[in-house]
Design an enzyme around this catalytic site. Structure first.
Site, mmCIF file in Angstrom:
data_model
loop_
_atom_site.group_PDB
_atom_site.id
_atom_site.type_symbol
_atom_site.label_atom_id
_atom_site.label_comp_id
_atom_site.label_asym_id
_atom_site.label_seq_id
_atom_site.Cartn_x
_atom_site.Cartn_y
_atom_site.Cartn_z
ATOM 1 C CD GLU A 265 48.334 36.519 34.725
ATOM 2 O OE1 GLU A 265 47.618 37.538 34.782
ATOM 3 O OE2 GLU A 265 48.237 35.673 33.813
ATOM 4 C CE LYS A 335 47.537 42.137 32.233
ATOM 5 N NZ LYS A 335 46.707 40.916 32.212
ATOM 6 C CB CYS A 387 48.507 37.722 31.027
ATOM 7 S SG CYS A 387 47.223 36.636 30.353
#
Length: 511
Positions: A265, A335, A387
Site C-alpha cells: 500500500e 479503495k 488494508c
C-alpha cells in the site's frame, strides 16, 4: 472463589465480566487460544442469569469493554506515536473507542434478558447466538463499521476453519456462541447439549475436509512480494520519495522471472502525476521482462484523491507488449472502504483544528466504487482489497468472480509498531481465503507479508520488521465455495427469524 456469591453482588460480578471479556483477546492472534472465547462467554452467561434488561446491559457492557480495551489496544500505538497528543488524551480516545464498541455486546445482552423465555435450551442455543451475531453484524457497518474481533476470527487457527467455505466467519462465530450456550447449560447439570454438539461439529469439519468445494487446477503463478520496511516517520518525507521508489525497484530487479511483482500500500508515497516518469520506466521494465508490477499509489482524478492500486507492464498475457504507461488508465483499483481518521475525517471542519492526530498525511481520500473489475496482471485476474477493507467479507465477496485467480491485499501496518494489530490483520486476511477458496497475496510495508493458500493457511511468509522479498509459486484453484455464492445473508435472515419468533412468543405469553 464462591461464584454464586459473586453473581449475586453487582460490582464483583461486573469485575468478573470485565475480566472474562479481557480474556477473549487471548483467542485471537498472536495467542490463538481459541477455547478461551466460548468459555469466557459461557462464564458471563452464567453470571448474567436472572438479571433485568437494565442490569444485563451493564453486565455485557463491562464484558465488551474488557474485550475491546485489551483486544484492540494496538489502536493506541498509532494515536500515541503519530497523534501528537498528550498521553492522557490518547488513552482517553482509546477508552472512548472501546466504550463505543462495548455497546454492541451490551445491546445483545439487554435484548436477551428482555426476550428470553423460561426454556433454557432455545434461549442459550438459539436466541443468544442470534442476538450476538446480529449485533456483530451491526458493528460491522454502523459508522462505516469496525468488524474487528468478530467471534469467528478466533477460529482462524482453530478446528472450525474448514467450515468458513460454507458459512463464513459469522457462521463460525454463531457455532462458537452455540458452544458457549451449551457450556452455560452445564451449570444446570445439563450435559446432553454439549455432549451432542461436539461430535456433530467434529463430523461437520470432517465432511468439509473430505469434500472441498475448490480444487487445484494444476496451474501455478510465480509471485514476488516486496516488503520495503520503510520507517513510518520517514515514509512521507519529500526527500525520501526517490530513495523509496528506487529501493522497491532494486529489490525487484533480481527477480525478473516472476510473473507478478507486488509492492505494498502506498509503496510510492506520492501523487501519481508527480512520478509519471518513474512509472513509465517501471512499465517498460516490466514489459521487457514479460511480467507485471502491481503497486500502491496515490491517484488523482476530477479533483478527487484515491488510495489506489495500479498495474504496470503486462496486463492480459505475459508476452503481450502493453502500450506506454497511461495515467488514470482502466486497469486499477480504488479503495472503497476508507479508514476513519486515517483516510477521511468525519466532521472534518470541527476535528482537524483540534490536534495533529486529525491531520495525518493523505487523510482526505475519496471512495472508489463498491464493485470494481478485477485487476489483470500477466494474464491473471486478482480481486483486491487495500488494508482495512480486507476485514469486510461481503465487499470482497462481491468483487470475486468465477474467473478470479487470486485474492490480493496490500497494507502499511507500520502505524501499529510491534503491537498485536498487524498479526490480527493477517488473521483476518487468512479468513477471506478460507471463505472464498482462493489463494491470497499479502504485501505490506513491514509485515506481515505472506502468501495464504485456498484453505486459509500461511504457505509462505517473511519476518516482520525486515527488508525482505518473498518469492514463491502459488497453486491456483477452480470451483466456487458456497459462501462465495450466498455470503452471510442466509445466516442473518435465520438469526432475524429466531429473534422475531422469540419476540412473538413473549408477546403471546403476555396476552
Amino acid at each position: 472463589m464462591d461464584l454464586n456469591a459473586i453473581a449475586g453482588r453487582s460490582w464483583p460480578r461486573l469485575l468478573l465480566a470485565f475480566l472474562a471479556g479481557a480474556s477473549t483477546s487471548l483467542a485471537f492472534a498472536p495467542y490463538s487460544l481459541w477455547p478461551v472465547y466460548p468459555v469466557a462467554v459461557a462464564l458471563s452467561l452464567w453470571l448474567a442469569q436472572g438479571l433485568s434488561p437494565k442490569a444485563a446491559f451493564g453486565h455485557w457492557f463491562s464484558f465488551g469493554f474488557g474485550s475491546f480495551a485489551f483486544g484492540i489496544s494496538w489502536v493506541h500505538v498509532s494515536i500515541d506515536r503519530f497523534g501528537g497528543l498528550p498521553l492522557v488524551v490518547s488513552l482517553s480516545l482509546m477508552a472512548l473507542l472501546a466504550l463505543y464498541l462495548a455497546l454492541y455486546p451490551a445491546l445483545a445482552g439487554m435484548l436477551y434478558a428482555r426476550l428470553k423465555t423460561a426454556h433454557a435450551l432455545p434461549n442459550l442455543l438459539l436466541l443468544f447466538p442470534a442476538l450476538w451475531i446480529l449485533t456483530e453484524w451491526a458493528r460491522g457497518w454502523v459508522l462505516t463499521g469496525f468488524p474487528w474481533l468478530w467471534a469467528g476470527y478466533s477460529q482462524t487457527d482453530g478446528p472450525l476453519l474448514p467450515l468458513a467455505a460454507f458459512i463464513g466467519v459469522q457462521g463460525i462465530g454463531a457455532l462458537i456462541l452455540v458452544c458457549a450456550g451449551a457450556m452455560a447449560l452445564l451449570a444446570q447439570k445439563r450435559w446432553v447439549p454439549l455432549t451432542l454438539l461436539l461430535p456433530l461439529l467434529a463430523l461437520l469439519v470432517y465432511t468439509a475436509n473430505q469434500f472441498p468445494q475448490v480444487q487445484r487446477s494444476g496451474d501455478t503463478v510465480k509471485v514476488l512480494l516486496v516488503q520495503g520496511n520503510i520507517p513510518q516517520s520517514m515514509k512521507w518525507e519529500p526527500e525520501q520519495l526517490w530513495p523509496t521508489m528506487l529501493k522497491y525497484m532494486d529489490l525487484s530487479r533480481p527477480h525478473a522471472d516472476a510473473d507478478i511483482i507486488l509492492w505494498p500500500e502506498a509503496a510510492i508515497p506520492a501523487p501519481e502525476a508527480m512520478v509519471a516518469d518513474f512509472l513509465d520506466n517501471a512499465n517498460r521494465v516490466a514489459n521487457l521482462n514479460n511480467n507485471a508490477i502491481i503497486t500502491g499509489i496515490i491517484s488523482h482524478q476530477d479533483n478527487h484523491w484515491y488510495n489506489s492500486l495500479i498495474v504496470l507492464g503486462n496486463h492480459h498475457e505475459k508476452v503481450q507488449q502493453e502500450p506506454d504507461y497511461e495515467a488514470n488508465g482502466t486497469n486499477r483499483f480504488r479503495k472503497h472502504h476508507l479508514l476513519p481518521i486515517g483516510e477521511f475525517v468525519p466532521f472534518e471542519s470541527l476535528l482537524r483544528p483540534l490536534a495533529p492526530f486529525f491531520n495525518l498525511p493523505m487523510s482526505s481520500f475519496s471512495r472508489g466504487d463498491y464493485q470494481q473489475p478485477n485487476l489483470t496482471a500477466a494474464g491473471f485476474q486478482l480481486a483486491p482489497a487495500i488494508c482495512y477493507e480486507i476485514a469486510f467479507p461481503e465487499q470482497l465477496r462481491e468483487n470475486v468472480t468465477a474467473q478470479t485467480d487470486l485474492l490480493l491485499t496490500v497494507s502499511n501496518d507500520a502505524w501499529f509498531g510491534e503491537s498485536n494489530g498487524p498479526l490480527q490483520h493477517m488473521e483476518i486476511a487468512r479468513m477471506r481465503s478460507a471463505e472464498l477458496g482462493r489463494p491470497l497475496l499479502r504485501a505490506t510495508n513491514n509485515g506481515v507479508t505472506a502468501v495464504v493458500d485456498e484453505f486459509g493457511h500461511i504457505a509462505a511468509a517473511v519476518p516482520q520488521f525486515e527488508t525482505q522479498v518473498l518469492k514463491t509459486d502459488v497453486a491456483l484453484t477452480r470451483g466456487v465455495t458456497l459462501f462465495a455464492r450466498t455470503g452471510h445473508l442466509p445466516l442473518y435472515l435465520l438469526c432475524l427469524f429466531i429473534v422475531l419468533a422469540a419476540w412473538g412468543y413473549r408477546r403471546k405469553q403476555a396476552c
